[in-house]
Design a protein around this motif. Structure first.
Motif, PDB file in Angstrom:
ATOM      1  N   GLU A 393       0.823  -1.207   0.000  1.00  0.00           N
ATOM      2  CA  GLU A 393       0.000   0.000   0.000  1.00  0.00           C
ATOM      3  C   GLU A 393       0.859   1.260   0.000  1.00  0.00           C
ATOM      4  OE1 GLU A 393      -3.040   2.360   3.032  1.00  0.00           O
ATOM      5  OE2 GLU A 393      -2.535   0.272   3.446  1.00  0.00           O
ATOM      6  N   LYS A 394       1.910   1.289   0.811  1.00  0.00           N
ATOM      7  CA  LYS A 394       2.696   2.515   0.944  1.00  0.00           C
ATOM      8  C   LYS A 394       3.869   2.584  -0.024  1.00  0.00           C
ATOM      9  CE  LYS A 394       1.312   3.599   5.645  1.00  0.00           C
ATOM     10  NZ  LYS A 394       1.740   4.101   6.952  1.00  0.00           N
ATOM     11  N   GLY A 395       4.337   1.411  -0.437  1.00  0.00           N
ATOM     12  CA  GLY A 395       5.351   1.334  -1.484  1.00  0.00           C
ATOM     13  C   GLY A 395       6.503   2.291  -1.302  1.00  0.00           C
ATOM     14  N   ASN A 396       6.734   3.143  -2.323  1.00  0.00           N
ATOM     15  CA  ASN A 396       7.903   4.033  -2.346  1.00  0.00           C
ATOM     16  C   ASN A 396       7.848   5.140  -1.307  1.00  0.00           C
ATOM     17  OD1 ASN A 396       8.955   2.574  -4.463  1.00  0.00           O
ATOM     18  ND2 ASN A 396       7.935   3.842  -6.028  1.00  0.00           N
ATOM     19  N   ARG A 397       6.722   5.298  -0.642  1.00  0.00           N
ATOM     20  CA  ARG A 397       6.622   6.373   0.356  1.00  0.00           C
ATOM     21  C   ARG A 397       7.318   6.006   1.671  1.00  0.00           C
ATOM     22  NH1 ARG A 397       0.465   7.027   0.933  1.00  0.00           N
ATOM     23  NH2 ARG A 397       0.478   4.872   0.172  1.00  0.00           N
ATOM     24  N   LEU A 398       7.723   4.748   1.811  1.00  0.00           N
ATOM     25  CA  LEU A 398       8.387   4.318   3.047  1.00  0.00           C
ATOM     26  C   LEU A 398       9.887   4.495   2.955  1.00  0.00           C
ATOM     27  CD1 LEU A 398       6.462   0.962   3.654  1.00  0.00           C
ATOM     28  CD2 LEU A 398       6.228   3.052   4.991  1.00  0.00           C
ATOM     29  N   ASN A 399      10.484   4.991   4.027  1.00  0.00           N
ATOM     30  CA  ASN A 399      11.945   5.037   4.074  1.00  0.00           C
ATOM     31  C   ASN A 399      12.462   3.734   4.688  1.00  0.00           C
ATOM     32  OD1 ASN A 399      11.811   5.246   6.949  1.00  0.00           O
ATOM     33  ND2 ASN A 399      11.591   7.483   6.790  1.00  0.00           N
ATOM     34  N   GLN A 400      13.779   3.576   4.727  1.00  0.00           N
ATOM     35  CA  GLN A 400      14.364   2.332   5.197  1.00  0.00           C
ATOM     36  C   GLN A 400      14.004   2.049   6.643  1.00  0.00           C
ATOM     37  OE1 GLN A 400      18.537   1.881   4.429  1.00  0.00           O
ATOM     38  NE2 GLN A 400      18.763   0.155   5.839  1.00  0.00           N
TER      39      GLN A 400
END
Length: 642
Positions: A393-400
């Motif tokens: 759902e959040k994909g690329n919006r999450l940082n490491q």
């Protein structure tokens, strides 16, 4: 199982198919059979701790010498005691004599080719050495001597008893063990007499006739004649003094029996893994005796199976074998118990409102451990699906850092409950005993965060609820969980068993007491009265005509309503934590154990007519205050409508 429920007995039979000298040369001892019998019995120690016994038959005993031997003992140490007695019988002989298998075979007690062992749990309340198997019927004719041991409860002992009386016998005891022995012994006598009558006009001497009779004994025929009127669950082993042996299973498949045979040995036990372990076998090498089938081993060493009674259309092997009684080392049982735990996950998630972050999972040692593993695997799968959905759902919006935090989430599992002490029989009754009972279990302090974490703890079954109320819930509450959820991997036990488990009184079942309490609270005492009147009306009917009307006690309520009432009844005033009880559904029980669908103690659907008669009488006894020392309502109270 937190409640002390006694259950099915254990059987073990060994027939050595070679002379004792063979085992001496190959294995270094002529005691090979005795050693293996000891191992089979110890591996099934869980099945009977009230007593144990063994019987042995020498195949080639000379006249003037004993051909059948027996030892029995009571108590949890009975296995060791009977084998010590066997070895005490060796003491009069020199080391040289005991090192000679030919001498042993001729002269040493218990140096025999045919061995029968039994482990006993009483299910009828009758105790004493006279009730410990094997039972023995002696005769100077070896072919008329019979030792019998079994895992059984017969529901129509009265009918079997009357049949013996009609045959002209004078039975000395009403217990089903004695009635079974005399029933089989009667037809064994008739079979021997039949063979003797056919040889009477020959010019053979008595010894020659006796040997020929032993060869001609038709074991399947006598079993069919004896068993045609039996109603109950049974796995029955018999050894005849002339050297024949048999094991028979009931046609409903209620009780279990497994066997293995090769050119050296034939062996029977109540459970498959004990045979696997004792003889280092693969699962597929050990066979389950089919319902209504018998394994026959003749004196000449021929091993065969015979269908004694027609297999019933609806086979109902006991599901409690899978949930609790049998050892979890069986490959299939281990898988099934894990599945039982896994299938509870949706109900557990509902009970904790999906709050996995603030919930600790544990189990009540030791029998619920396998179901606990299955529950954890199911929760981990649920957690992984949640994590995958969140990442998708959040994909690329999450940082490491956020990804690592999501992936680090785990099911929080701890060993919270510890079985600490066992109350001894000398402990006083009353308040003193109740105070001590609260400490049967202990807890691991610091295993959860007080007032913040839920605690989910799984047990394999909840029968009476006594230990939960007196000990487990009290001690768990000291950790101050936000909520305690006790999970049972089996459904609500609502009805008596009549096929081998010590559950015969309605008042024993917390589910029944909860249903009665709910009927009272809601002004529905007329349901109880109606069931009582229906039960009385059919009390003297034939067992085949009796209906289980006790089901109507539960009909007004959902499973969840009864579970909630059970939780209320098990929570004492000093418990400041909310308690919830979650049970397995009968449908999921069948999904987990597809081949053992005997569920009469949960559903009330008894496989034999005798079961309906038993539950009918149990309910009447409950109402009429004829149960001893148990929770009861009097008939007058119920009829008053108060």
């Amino acid at each position: 199982m937190t409640d002390n429920i006694k259950h099915e007995c254990g059987i073990a039979l060994i027939r050595l198919l070679k002379p004792l000298d063979y085992y001496f040369r190959k294995y270094g001892t002529w005691q090979y059979g005795l050693d293996k019998l000891y191992l089979l019995m110890e591996k099934q120690h869980n099945r009977g701790q009230e007593g144990a016994g063994l019987a042995a038959v020498k195949l080639n005993a000379a006249p003037g010498n004993e051909f059948i031997f027996r030892e029995r003992a009571e108590g949890s140490g009975a296995i060791s005691e009977i084998f010590e007695a066997v070895h005490d019988a060796f003491k009069p002989y020199s080391a040289e004599q005991l090192h000679d298998p030919d001498f042993a075979e001729k002269s040493v007690p218990f140096a025999a080719e045919l061995l029968l062992g039994h482990l006993r749990y009483s299910t009828t309340g009758k105790r004493g050495l006279k009730y410990v198997h094997p039972l023995l019927r002696r005769n100077n004719w070896a072919s008329r001597s019979l030792a019998l041991a079994g895992n059984f409860n017969m529901t129509n002992v009265d009918e079997m008893f009357e049949q013996l009386v009609r045959e002209g016998q004078h039975p000395r005891d009403f217990a089903d063990t004695f009635v079974m022995l005399e029933s089989l012994g009667h037809y064994l006598d008739r079979e021997v007499q039949y063979q003797y009558d056919h040889l009477e006009q020959t010019d053979m001497d008595g010894h020659e006739k006796s040997l020929l009779i032993e060869d001609r004994l038709d074991i399947p025929f006598l079993l069919r004649r004896a068993a045609k009127g039996w109603d109950g669950g049974y796995a029955l082993c018999g050894i005849i003094g002339s050297g024949d042996a048999f094991t028979m299973r009931d046609p409903w498949g209620i009780r279990s029996a497994f066997y293995y045979a090769d050119d050296e040995i034939a062996v029977v036990a109540s459970e498959r893994p004990v045979i696997q372990t004792a003889f280092n076998l693969k699962k597929d090498e050990v066979h389950e005796l089919e319902p209504g089938q018998a394994l026959i081993v003749k004196k000449n060493g021929t091993v065969s199976t015979a269908q004694i009674l027609e297999k019933k259309p609806k086979i109902t092997p006991c599901s409690f074998e899978r949930i609790y009684f049998s050892r979890g080392s069986d490959e299939d049982i281990y898988t099934e118990r894990k599945k039982l735990g896994e299938l509870l996950v949706p109900k557990i998630l509902g009970a904790i409102d999906g709050d996995l972050d603030n919930t600790v999972f544990s189990f009540i040692p030791n029998t619920a451990e396998v179901a606990y593993f299955g529950m954890l695997e199911g929760l981990e799968s649920h957690f992984n699906r949640q994590k995958a959905a969140l990442l998708f759902e959040k994909g690329n919006r999450l940082n490491q850092e956020e990804i690592e935090r999501i992936l680090s989430k785990r099911v929080r599992s701890e060993k919270v409950a510890i079985k600490d002490i066992k109350l001894r029989t000398f402990i006083a009754e009353g308040n003193s005993r109740n105070d001590l009972a609260a400490h049967v279990y202990d807890v691991t302090y610091g295993s959860l965060r007080p007032k913040k974490d839920n605690l989910v703890i799984i047990d394999d079954s909840i029968v009476r609820g006594t230990t939960l109320k007196q000990s487990i819930i009290k001690i768990l509450s000291r950790l101050e969980p936000k909520k305690i959820i006790v999970v049972s991997s089996s459904p609500q036990i609502r009805y008596p068993d009549c096929y081998g488990i010590d559950m015969s009184r309605m008042s024993e079942f917390i589910a029944f007491r909860a249903a009665i309490a709910l009927l009272q609270e809601r002004g529905q005492q007329q349901v109880i009265n109606r069931v009582y009147e229906k039960s009385i009306a059919q009390r003297h009917k034939k067992k085949e005509e009796i209906v289980n009307y006790v089901k109507e006690i539960y009909a007004p309520f959902t499973d969840e309503e009864i579970s909630d009432k059970i939780a209320q009844m098990l929570t004492t005033e000093d418990i400041g934590t909310e308690v919830k009880i979650v049970y397995q559904s009968i449908g999921d029980l069948h999904r987990a154990c597809p081949n053992n669908n005997g569920d009469w103690y949960f559903s009330g659907n008894y496989p034999t007519p005798g079961g309906n008669r038993l539950v009918n009488n149990a309910f009447i006894n409950f109402i009429e205050n004829s149960e001893s020392g148990s929770f009861q309502y009097t008939l007058n109270f119920l009829k008053s409508g108060r």
